[in-house]
Design a protein around this motif. Structure first.
Motif, PDB file in Angstrom:
ATOM      1  N   LYS A 182       4.923 -13.358  -1.802  1.00 55.63           N
ATOM      2  CA  LYS A 182       3.576 -12.932  -2.165  1.00 55.63           C
ATOM      3  C   LYS A 182       3.404 -11.434  -1.952  1.00 55.63           C
ATOM      4  CE  LYS A 182       1.434 -17.389  -1.081  1.00 55.63           C
ATOM      5  NZ  LYS A 182       0.424 -18.094  -0.256  1.00 55.63           N
ATOM      6  N   LEU A 183       4.084 -10.895  -0.907  1.00 55.84           N
ATOM      7  CA  LEU A 183       3.988  -9.465  -0.640  1.00 55.84           C
ATOM      8  C   LEU A 183       4.632  -8.656  -1.756  1.00 55.84           C
ATOM      9  CD1 LEU A 183       3.245  -7.165   1.326  1.00 55.84           C
ATOM     10  CD2 LEU A 183       5.480  -7.495   2.404  1.00 55.84           C
ATOM     11  N   PHE A 184       5.820  -9.048  -2.192  1.00 55.30           N
ATOM     12  CA  PHE A 184       6.498  -8.327  -3.271  1.00 55.30           C
ATOM     13  C   PHE A 184       5.784  -8.505  -4.603  1.00 55.30           C
ATOM     14  CE2 PHE A 184      10.234  -8.561  -0.390  1.00 55.30           C
ATOM     15  CZ  PHE A 184      10.505  -7.212  -0.340  1.00 55.30           C
ATOM     16  N   ALA A 185       4.995  -9.571  -4.736  1.00 56.11           N
ATOM     17  CA  ALA A 185       4.278  -9.819  -5.988  1.00 56.11           C
ATOM     18  C   ALA A 185       2.962  -9.047  -6.075  1.00 56.11           C
ATOM     19  CB  ALA A 185       4.008 -11.317  -6.146  1.00 56.11           C
ATOM     20  N   LEU A 186       2.608  -8.297  -5.040  1.00 55.65           N
ATOM     21  CA  LEU A 186       1.367  -7.535  -5.089  1.00 55.65           C
ATOM     22  C   LEU A 186       1.412  -6.501  -6.212  1.00 55.65           C
ATOM     23  CD1 LEU A 186       0.586  -6.814  -1.325  1.00 55.65           C
ATOM     24  CD2 LEU A 186      -0.687  -8.309  -2.864  1.00 55.65           C
ATOM     25  N   PRO A 187       0.288  -6.231  -6.851  1.00 53.35           N
ATOM     26  CA  PRO A 187       0.255  -5.176  -7.881  1.00 53.35           C
ATOM     27  C   PRO A 187       0.579  -3.813  -7.288  1.00 53.35           C
ATOM     28  CG  PRO A 187      -1.673  -6.598  -8.050  1.00 53.35           C
ATOM     29  CD  PRO A 187      -0.983  -6.967  -6.773  1.00 53.35           C
ATOM     30  N   ALA A 188       0.964  -2.900  -8.149  1.00 54.81           N
ATOM     31  CA  ALA A 188       1.378  -1.571  -7.707  1.00 54.81           C
ATOM     32  C   ALA A 188       0.256  -0.830  -6.995  1.00 54.81           C
ATOM     33  CB  ALA A 188       1.867  -0.761  -8.910  1.00 54.81           C
ATOM     34  N   TYR A 189      -0.986  -1.082  -7.393  1.00 53.00           N
ATOM     35  CA  TYR A 189      -2.109  -0.365  -6.781  1.00 53.00           C
ATOM     36  C   TYR A 189      -2.191  -0.654  -5.278  1.00 53.00           C
ATOM     37  CZ  TYR A 189      -6.818   1.519  -6.231  1.00 53.00           C
ATOM     38  OH  TYR A 189      -7.894   2.255  -5.831  1.00 53.00           O
ATOM     39  N   TYR A 190      -1.972  -1.902  -4.904  1.00 48.99           N
ATOM     40  CA  TYR A 190      -2.016  -2.254  -3.484  1.00 48.99           C
ATOM     41  C   TYR A 190      -0.805  -1.700  -2.744  1.00 48.99           C
ATOM     42  CZ  TYR A 190      -5.867  -5.408  -4.513  1.00 48.99           C
ATOM     43  OH  TYR A 190      -7.086  -5.930  -4.906  1.00 48.99           O
ATOM     44  N   TRP A 191       0.344  -1.628  -3.406  1.00 49.84           N
ATOM     45  CA  TRP A 191       1.520  -1.049  -2.775  1.00 49.84           C
ATOM     46  C   TRP A 191       1.307   0.425  -2.461  1.00 49.84           C
ATOM     47  CZ3 TRP A 191       5.449  -2.805  -0.221  1.00 49.84           C
ATOM     48  CH2 TRP A 191       5.921  -4.090  -0.445  1.00 49.84           C
ATOM     49  N   ILE A 192       0.585   1.115  -3.334  1.00 47.08           N
ATOM     50  CA  ILE A 192       0.305   2.532  -3.080  1.00 47.08           C
ATOM     51  C   ILE A 192      -0.587   2.696  -1.857  1.00 47.08           C
ATOM     52  CG2 ILE A 192      -0.832   4.579  -4.041  1.00 47.08           C
ATOM     53  CD1 ILE A 192       0.079   3.598  -6.797  1.00 47.08           C
ATOM     54  N   LEU A 193      -1.586   1.835  -1.724  1.00 46.13           N
ATOM     55  CA  LEU A 193      -2.460   1.919  -0.552  1.00 46.13           C
ATOM     56  C   LEU A 193      -1.711   1.562   0.727  1.00 46.13           C
ATOM     57  CD1 LEU A 193      -5.779   0.374  -1.949  1.00 46.13           C
ATOM     58  CD2 LEU A 193      -5.053   2.770  -1.861  1.00 46.13           C
ATOM     59  N   ILE A 194      -0.839   0.563   0.662  1.00 46.98           N
ATOM     60  CA  ILE A 194      -0.024   0.223   1.829  1.00 46.98           C
ATOM     61  C   ILE A 194       0.869   1.401   2.215  1.00 46.98           C
ATOM     62  CG2 ILE A 194       1.825  -1.291   2.659  1.00 46.98           C
ATOM     63  CD1 ILE A 194       0.649  -3.504   0.916  1.00 46.98           C
ATOM     64  N   ALA A 195       1.428   2.063   1.211  1.00 42.96           N
ATOM     65  CA  ALA A 195       2.284   3.213   1.476  1.00 42.96           C
ATOM     66  C   ALA A 195       1.519   4.329   2.186  1.00 42.96           C
ATOM     67  CB  ALA A 195       2.892   3.730   0.174  1.00 42.96           C
ATOM     68  N   GLN A 196       0.254   4.525   1.828  1.00 44.71           N
ATOM     69  CA  GLN A 196      -0.528   5.578   2.470  1.00 44.71           C
ATOM     70  C   GLN A 196      -0.766   5.278   3.947  1.00 44.71           C
ATOM     71  OE1 GLN A 196      -0.757   8.301   0.538  1.00 44.71           O
ATOM     72  NE2 GLN A 196       0.338   6.831  -0.743  1.00 44.71           N
ATOM     73  N   VAL A 197      -0.997   4.018   4.261  1.00 48.79           N
ATOM     74  CA  VAL A 197      -1.177   3.639   5.666  1.00 48.79           C
ATOM     75  C   VAL A 197       0.099   3.906   6.456  1.00 48.79           C
ATOM     76  CG1 VAL A 197      -1.658   1.720   7.231  1.00 48.79           C
ATOM     77  CG2 VAL A 197      -2.917   1.924   5.076  1.00 48.79           C
ATOM     78  N   VAL A 198       1.245   3.509   5.900  1.00 48.63           N
ATOM     79  CA  VAL A 198       2.523   3.688   6.590  1.00 48.63           C
ATOM     80  C   VAL A 198       2.880   5.164   6.714  1.00 48.63           C
ATOM     81  CG1 VAL A 198       4.981   3.121   6.497  1.00 48.63           C
ATOM     82  CG2 VAL A 198       3.303   1.421   5.812  1.00 48.63           C
ATOM     83  N   VAL A 199       2.489   5.976   5.752  1.00 43.21           N
ATOM     84  CA  VAL A 199       2.830   7.400   5.768  1.00 43.21           C
ATOM     85  C   VAL A 199       1.945   8.173   6.738  1.00 43.21           C
ATOM     86  CG1 VAL A 199       2.757   9.498   4.364  1.00 43.21           C
ATOM     87  CG2 VAL A 199       3.846   7.447   3.470  1.00 43.21           C
ATOM     88  N   VAL A 200       0.659   7.891   6.749  1.00 42.99           N
ATOM     89  CA  VAL A 200      -0.277   8.681   7.558  1.00 42.99           C
ATOM     90  C   VAL A 200      -0.267   8.238   9.011  1.00 42.99           C
ATOM     91  CG1 VAL A 200      -2.710   9.290   7.851  1.00 42.99           C
ATOM     92  CG2 VAL A 200      -1.713   9.169   5.560  1.00 42.99           C
TER      93      VAL A 200
END
Length: 265
Positions: free
Chosen positions: A53-71
């Motif tokens: 289910k995590l890998f099936a998330l749309p790209a928009y949510y992956w971008i937001l997750i990436a921002q949390v991990v980066v900041v």
């Protein structure tokens, strides 16, 4: 003969349910989620495991997750008000939050006003916090401020590419603050998440998310030879700046000039 070809009412209901689930998945595009349209995404299998289910998330949510991990790793050395502004900026990009602003007259104008006001107040806050326009801490904080400010105009795929590329610079800035093992692990995890966001952005129509992890593995294996060559044979250059609280002014001017070019894109 004709009766055998007719579909029962149960079969019709089943087909309509399947088509509605497919349509709901197709409407979950990046642009629609970025505009705050509520899209109910149904997984292909309700009994799928959590990582599928995590890998099936749309790209928009992956971008937001990436921002949390980066900041998040920068929270140890950035002012609290900047971390708070980053948290608000990321949360404001959630589709359910944007959907509430759709009822207003000009939601994009509101987000643009918040972006400009937050960026200008952030510059003032950086000056009051560090009392200088140059320096290592100031440069990293300014880079994070540019990243979170760019999130307020995340509407098109072009904006997403700019955000993800800028995220890699923010990750690399962690090594300017510390070169320990924990920092290295944080950068590796962040880079993997950003790469997965890149892959999802180019594979947004894949509702099941199949193949994204394999693509990440192929990219990683392909990059290992170049990594070994650079590590073993690339000459050890002296640092561009001393490991102190100051960074050379030409480097700071170059950083600001690059960001001024990137942000309007």
């Amino acid at each position: 003969m004709t009766n055998s070809k007719r579909l029962s009412s149960a079969d019709v209901d089943t087909l309509s349910t399947e088509y509605s689930a497919v349509d709901a998945t197709k409407t979950a595009s990046f642009e629609q989620l970025a505009l705050g349209q509520k899209v109910s995404i149904r997984p292909e299998r309700n009994d799928a495991k959590w990582y599928r289910k995590l890998f099936a998330l749309p790209a928009y949510y992956w971008i937001l997750i990436a921002q949390v991990v980066v900041v998040l790793p920068h929270a140890a050395h950035l002012p609290l008000w900047l971390i708070g502004f980053a948290a608000v900026s990321i949360a404001a990009q959630l589709p359910h939050i944007k959907a509430k602003f759709k009822k207003t007259i000009a939601p994009k104008a509101i987000y643009q006003s918040v972006q400009m006001l937050g960026f200008l107040l952030g510059l003032l806050g950086l000056w009051l916090t560090y009392s200088t326009a140059f320096g290592l801490d100031m440069g990293v904080a300014f880079l994070v401020l540019c990243l979170v400010s760019k999130l307020w105009e995340l509407y098109k795929r072009r904006d997403a590419y700019v955000v993800l590329n800028l995220s890699l610079f923010v990750l690399a800035a962690l090594f300017l603050m510390d070169q320990g093992l924990l920092t290295t692990l944080e950068v590796i995890v962040g880079a993997v998440i950003v790469l997965l966001a890149f892959i999802a952005l180019n594979d947004d129509s894949n509702a099941s998310g199949d193949g994204r992890l394999r693509t990440l593995g192929v990219l990683g294996v392909g990059a290992l030879p170049l990594l070994l060559v650079l590590f073993l044979f690339f000459p050890r250059l002296p640092p561009l700046c001393p490991y102190s609280s100051q960074v050379s002014k030409p480097l700071q001017v170059c950083l600001i000039a690059c960001l001024l070019v990137i942000l309007p894109i």
